[in-house]
Design a protein around this motif. Sequence first.
Motif, mmCIF file in Angstrom:
data_model
loop_
_atom_site.group_PDB
_atom_site.id
_atom_site.type_symbol
_atom_site.label_atom_id
_atom_site.label_comp_id
_atom_site.label_asym_id
_atom_site.label_seq_id
_atom_site.Cartn_x
_atom_site.Cartn_y
_atom_site.Cartn_z
ATOM 1 N N CYS A 1 0.820 -1.220 0.000
ATOM 2 C CA CYS A 1 0.000 0.000 0.000
ATOM 3 C C CYS A 1 0.852 1.268 0.000
ATOM 4 O O CYS A 1 0.505 2.247 -0.665
ATOM 5 N N LEU A 2 1.959 1.259 0.737
ATOM 6 C CA LEU A 2 2.793 2.457 0.794
ATOM 7 C C LEU A 2 3.484 2.712 -0.540
ATOM 8 O O LEU A 2 3.623 3.861 -0.968
ATOM 9 N N SER A 3 3.880 1.660 -1.215
ATOM 10 C CA SER A 3 4.484 1.806 -2.533
ATOM 11 C C SER A 3 3.491 2.418 -3.514
ATOM 12 O O SER A 3 3.838 3.296 -4.306
ATOM 13 N N THR A 4 2.242 1.976 -3.427
ATOM 14 C CA THR A 4 1.190 2.535 -4.283
ATOM 15 C C THR A 4 1.010 4.016 -4.014
ATOM 16 O O THR A 4 0.901 4.816 -4.952
ATOM 17 N N CYS A 5 1.007 4.397 -2.750
ATOM 18 C CA CYS A 5 0.838 5.812 -2.386
ATOM 19 C C CYS A 5 1.974 6.663 -2.949
ATOM 20 O O CYS A 5 1.732 7.717 -3.547
ATOM 21 N N VAL A 6 3.203 6.208 -2.767
ATOM 22 C CA VAL A 6 4.354 6.980 -3.248
ATOM 23 C C VAL A 6 4.315 7.078 -4.772
ATOM 24 O O VAL A 6 4.542 8.151 -5.331
ATOM 25 N N GLN A 7 3.998 5.986 -5.452
ATOM 26 C CA GLN A 7 3.905 6.010 -6.914
ATOM 27 C C GLN A 7 2.824 6.969 -7.383
ATOM 28 O O GLN A 7 3.026 7.726 -8.344
ATOM 29 N N ASN A 8 1.672 6.947 -6.728
ATOM 30 C CA ASN A 8 0.582 7.861 -7.102
ATOM 31 C C ASN A 8 1.007 9.318 -6.957
ATOM 32 O O ASN A 8 0.725 10.148 -7.820
ATOM 33 N N MET A 9 1.697 9.642 -5.865
ATOM 34 C CA MET A 9 2.118 11.026 -5.648
ATOM 35 C C MET A 9 3.211 11.437 -6.639
ATOM 36 O O MET A 9 3.250 12.569 -7.077
ATOM 37 N N GLN A 10 4.088 10.514 -6.993
ATOM 38 C CA GLN A 10 5.173 10.820 -7.923
ATOM 39 C C GLN A 10 4.663 11.018 -9.351
ATOM 40 O O GLN A 10 5.150 11.882 -10.066
ATOM 41 N N GLN A 11 3.717 10.211 -9.752
ATOM 42 C CA GLN A 11 3.331 10.163 -11.156
ATOM 43 C C GLN A 11 2.201 11.098 -11.535
ATOM 44 O O GLN A 11 1.905 11.242 -12.716
ATOM 45 N N SER A 12 1.565 11.716 -10.578
ATOM 46 C CA SER A 12 0.435 12.571 -10.917
ATOM 47 C C SER A 12 0.909 14.001 -11.145
ATOM 48 O O SER A 12 1.290 14.713 -10.225
ATOM 49 N N ASP A 13 0.884 14.403 -12.403
ATOM 50 C CA ASP A 13 1.280 15.771 -12.762
ATOM 51 C C ASP A 13 0.140 16.765 -12.551
ATOM 52 O O ASP A 13 0.353 17.971 -12.623
ATOM 53 N N ASP A 14 -1.052 16.254 -12.296
ATOM 54 C CA ASP A 14 -2.222 17.122 -12.138
ATOM 55 C C ASP A 14 -2.390 17.642 -10.713
ATOM 56 O O ASP A 14 -3.295 18.425 -10.454
ATOM 57 N N LEU A 15 -1.539 17.208 -9.808
ATOM 58 C CA LEU A 15 -1.682 17.591 -8.405
ATOM 59 C C LEU A 15 -0.867 18.844 -8.111
ATOM 60 O O LEU A 15 0.266 18.982 -8.559
ATOM 61 N N SER A 16 -1.445 19.720 -7.312
ATOM 62 C CA SER A 16 -0.712 20.908 -6.870
ATOM 63 C C SER A 16 0.218 20.501 -5.717
ATOM 64 O O SER A 16 -0.009 19.475 -5.067
ATOM 65 N N PRO A 17 1.257 21.294 -5.461
ATOM 66 C CA PRO A 17 2.149 20.973 -4.334
ATOM 67 C C PRO A 17 1.405 20.866 -3.003
ATOM 68 O O PRO A 17 1.720 20.003 -2.187
ATOM 69 N N LEU A 18 0.417 21.725 -2.791
ATOM 70 C CA LEU A 18 -0.341 21.643 -1.536
ATOM 71 C C LEU A 18 -1.118 20.339 -1.434
ATOM 72 O O LEU A 18 -1.239 19.773 -0.346
#
Length: 193
Positions: A68-85
């Motif tokens: 689950c933690l690997s999935t979370c880190v991958q999601n945060m790394q790969q999403s260019d649509d997310l703002s820094p906040l």
Amino acid sequence: ILVKLCTFVSPAEELAQKDDLQLLFSAITSWCPPHNLPWRRSAGEVLTTISRHGLSVNVVKYIHEKECLSTCVQNMQQSDDLSPLEIVEMFAGLSCFLKDSSNVSQTLLDDFRMCQGYTFLCDLMLRLEQAKEDESKDALKDLVNLVTCLCTYGVTELKPAGLTTGAPFLLPGFVLPQPSGKGMVPELTKLSK
């Protein structure tokens, strides 16, 4: 309702048995349109409640085995649509979970390290530092505070390497100077006479 239920261990274990707990981890770090942000926050609140009240050895084992933690880190790394906040907000929920789980087991902290979570944090901090927006500066401050809190938790006491008896550190070529007097300040010795 789920937040109230998760103040006990059995609902968290039931979520793990039904393979639904993994969906909560995915939900807190996935992009969603602005009108669905309350769902992401609700999923984060459920996970925070589980981390505080519902963590058991079985739940930690499930989170570890499902990566689950690997999935979370991958999601945060790969999403260019997310703002820094948004990314910092996602990490806030994740770090709370890591902090609370450290009281039960070191496993999830090790998983975070193994999936390059700390490298991701360094990259995120550098990205936030280089950004010009005030929002990014505030996000950086929040992220540094989260990392500081996360670094103070764990099951193993951190000790600096190279300790010797009686010396807090060793420097090559360092010689302890010998005192030139009896350890008394001259002005005070005059006053005492």
